[in-house]
Design a protein around this motif. Structure first.
Motif, PDB file in Angstrom:
ATOM      1  N   ARG A 143       8.785  23.266 -23.769  1.00  0.00           N
ATOM      2  CA  ARG A 143       8.496  23.913 -22.572  1.00  0.00           C
ATOM      3  C   ARG A 143       8.882  25.279 -22.768  1.00  0.00           C
ATOM      4  O   ARG A 143      10.158  25.757 -22.866  1.00  0.00           O
ATOM      5  CB  ARG A 143       9.125  22.939 -21.470  1.00  0.00           C
ATOM      6  CG  ARG A 143       8.587  23.837 -20.027  1.00  0.00           C
ATOM      7  CD  ARG A 143       9.064  22.988 -18.875  1.00  0.00           C
ATOM      8  NE  ARG A 143       9.863  23.772 -18.247  1.00  0.00           N
ATOM      9  CZ  ARG A 143      11.043  23.531 -17.561  1.00  0.00           C
ATOM     10  NH1 ARG A 143      11.326  22.292 -17.588  1.00  0.00           N
ATOM     11  NH2 ARG A 143      11.470  24.238 -16.628  1.00  0.00           N
ATOM     12  N   THR A 182      -2.341  12.400 -21.768  1.00  0.00           N
ATOM     13  CA  THR A 182      -3.022  13.401 -22.608  1.00  0.00           C
ATOM     14  C   THR A 182      -3.531  14.291 -21.655  1.00  0.00           C
ATOM     15  O   THR A 182      -4.215  13.940 -20.571  1.00  0.00           O
ATOM     16  CB  THR A 182      -4.017  12.723 -23.316  1.00  0.00           C
ATOM     17  OG1 THR A 182      -3.595  11.552 -24.207  1.00  0.00           O
ATOM     18  CG2 THR A 182      -4.814  13.724 -24.080  1.00  0.00           C
ATOM     19  N   GLU A 183      -3.552  15.723 -21.964  1.00  0.00           N
ATOM     20  CA  GLU A 183      -4.013  16.652 -20.911  1.00  0.00           C
ATOM     21  C   GLU A 183      -4.825  17.553 -21.773  1.00  0.00           C
ATOM     22  O   GLU A 183      -4.007  18.474 -22.659  1.00  0.00           O
ATOM     23  CB  GLU A 183      -3.001  17.299 -19.934  1.00  0.00           C
ATOM     24  CG  GLU A 183      -2.506  16.274 -19.045  1.00  0.00           C
ATOM     25  CD  GLU A 183      -1.506  17.186 -18.096  1.00  0.00           C
ATOM     26  OE1 GLU A 183      -1.178  18.421 -18.558  1.00  0.00           O
ATOM     27  OE2 GLU A 183      -1.007  16.580 -17.216  1.00  0.00           O
ATOM     28  N   ARG A 208      -5.907  18.776 -25.225  1.00  0.00           N
ATOM     29  CA  ARG A 208      -5.582  18.441 -26.543  1.00  0.00           C
ATOM     30  C   ARG A 208      -4.063  18.179 -26.710  1.00  0.00           C
ATOM     31  O   ARG A 208      -3.587  18.106 -27.772  1.00  0.00           O
ATOM     32  CB  ARG A 208      -6.154  19.506 -27.460  1.00  0.00           C
ATOM     33  CG  ARG A 208      -7.704  19.749 -27.515  1.00  0.00           C
ATOM     34  CD  ARG A 208      -8.240  20.764 -28.430  1.00  0.00           C
ATOM     35  NE  ARG A 208      -8.067  20.484 -29.857  1.00  0.00           N
ATOM     36  CZ  ARG A 208      -8.663  19.521 -30.587  1.00  0.00           C
ATOM     37  NH1 ARG A 208      -9.273  18.589 -29.922  1.00  0.00           N
ATOM     38  NH2 ARG A 208      -8.550  19.600 -31.911  1.00  0.00           N
ATOM     39  N   GLU A 209      -3.284  18.197 -25.536  1.00  0.00           N
ATOM     40  CA  GLU A 209      -2.039  18.191 -25.594  1.00  0.00           C
ATOM     41  C   GLU A 209      -1.570  16.642 -25.131  1.00  0.00           C
ATOM     42  O   GLU A 209      -2.030  16.057 -24.329  1.00  0.00           O
ATOM     43  CB  GLU A 209      -1.278  19.255 -24.657  1.00  0.00           C
ATOM     44  CG  GLU A 209      -1.520  20.704 -25.288  1.00  0.00           C
ATOM     45  CD  GLU A 209      -0.568  21.683 -24.329  1.00  0.00           C
ATOM     46  OE1 GLU A 209      -0.076  22.405 -24.700  1.00  0.00           O
ATOM     47  OE2 GLU A 209      -0.826  21.507 -23.058  1.00  0.00           O
ATOM     48  N   VAL A 225       1.571  15.491 -22.995  1.00  0.00           N
ATOM     49  CA  VAL A 225       2.596  15.931 -22.245  1.00  0.00           C
ATOM     50  C   VAL A 225       3.394  14.917 -21.339  1.00  0.00           C
ATOM     51  O   VAL A 225       3.061  13.699 -21.334  1.00  0.00           O
ATOM     52  CB  VAL A 225       2.059  16.890 -21.047  1.00  0.00           C
ATOM     53  CG1 VAL A 225       1.310  18.104 -22.000  1.00  0.00           C
ATOM     54  CG2 VAL A 225       1.043  16.141 -20.282  1.00  0.00           C
ATOM     55  N   ARG A 240       7.070  19.754 -16.511  1.00  0.00           N
ATOM     56  CA  ARG A 240       5.895  19.351 -17.705  1.00  0.00           C
ATOM     57  C   ARG A 240       6.422  19.862 -19.085  1.00  0.00           C
ATOM     58  O   ARG A 240       6.694  20.758 -19.204  1.00  0.00           O
ATOM     59  CB  ARG A 240       4.764  20.037 -17.322  1.00  0.00           C
ATOM     60  CG  ARG A 240       3.567  19.764 -18.196  1.00  0.00           C
ATOM     61  CD  ARG A 240       2.252  20.667 -18.092  1.00  0.00           C
ATOM     62  NE  ARG A 240       1.137  20.161 -18.587  1.00  0.00           N
ATOM     63  CZ  ARG A 240       0.757  20.867 -19.710  1.00  0.00           C
ATOM     64  NH1 ARG A 240       1.827  21.717 -20.090  1.00  0.00           N
ATOM     65  NH2 ARG A 240      -0.277  20.565 -20.636  1.00  0.00           N
ATOM     66  N   VAL A 247       5.688  19.500 -23.573  1.00  0.00           N
ATOM     67  CA  VAL A 247       4.570  19.124 -24.270  1.00  0.00           C
ATOM     68  C   VAL A 247       5.546  18.416 -25.384  1.00  0.00           C
ATOM     69  O   VAL A 247       6.525  18.574 -25.884  1.00  0.00           O
ATOM     70  CB  VAL A 247       4.021  20.359 -24.969  1.00  0.00           C
ATOM     71  CG1 VAL A 247       3.102  20.039 -26.135  1.00  0.00           C
ATOM     72  CG2 VAL A 247       3.241  21.072 -23.924  1.00  0.00           C
ATOM     73  N   ASP A 252       5.172  16.009 -29.373  1.00  0.00           N
ATOM     74  CA  ASP A 252       4.597  16.282 -30.825  1.00  0.00           C
ATOM     75  C   ASP A 252       3.964  15.205 -31.354  1.00  0.00           C
ATOM     76  O   ASP A 252       3.503  15.457 -32.511  1.00  0.00           O
ATOM     77  CB  ASP A 252       5.790  16.755 -31.502  1.00  0.00           C
ATOM     78  CG  ASP A 252       6.845  15.781 -31.695  1.00  0.00           C
ATOM     79  OD1 ASP A 252       6.849  14.989 -30.976  1.00  0.00           O
ATOM     80  OD2 ASP A 252       7.742  16.210 -32.474  1.00  0.00           O
TER      81      ASP A 252
END
Length: 149
Positions: free
Chosen positions: A48, A65-66, A68-69, A71, A79, A81, A83
């Motif tokens: 973040r 999923t949001e 292409r990420e 989270v 929030r 991200v 990997d």
């Protein structure tokens, strides 16, 4: 006290069954320690604001999923991200997480309430006020995990 244990790679997850004559302070502490054993050893690394954070699974409310990420949101609605793809997080996270759709997992201990919708989905509201939907395909499994009918 007699103690028995088995070690096998065939088990999907570790579990314990205790046969006790009465609940003592020692037994209560042992139960608490065992319940927290799986999550104590797991820490997620999430990003973040170009920084890496170490997060315990019990702090996470929702992973989804949001775009292409992938989270996650913590108890305070922060929030982060992640990997790895969602299916890997489903395998990594412990039994307190359940999939609610193709794109989301929730921490069942962080659910505030669930509401039925007209189109067969159910809206889920987390304690941190984040909302998502339980799709029809995952509704049965979700209800089974929570012991609902």
């Amino acid at each position: 006290m007699r103690v028995e244990y088995q070690i096998s790679a065939d088990y999907k997850e570790s579990y314990a069954v205790l046969h006790i004559t009465q609940m003592t302070q020692t037994m209560a502490e042992l139960i608490s320690m065992l319940e927290n054993e799986e999550t104590d050893s797991l820490t997620l690394i999430a990003a973040r604001d170009k920084k890496s954070y170490f997060i315990k699974p019990e702090e996470i409310s929702l992973v989804r999923t949001e775009g292409r990420e992938i989270v996650c949101y913590d108890k305070l609605k922060n929030r982060f991200v992640l990997d790895k793809p969602l299916y890997e997080w489903e395998q990594i996270l412990d039994a307190r997480f359940v999939r609610i759709s193709k794109s989301a997992l929730v921490n069942i201990r962080q659910i505030h309430h669930v509401e039925a919708s007209f189109n067969g989905t159910m809206e889920i509201v987390m304690k941190n006020e984040i909302k998502d939907y339980i799709s029809r395909n995952y509704r049965k499994r979700f209800k089974e995990r929570l012991g609902l009918r």
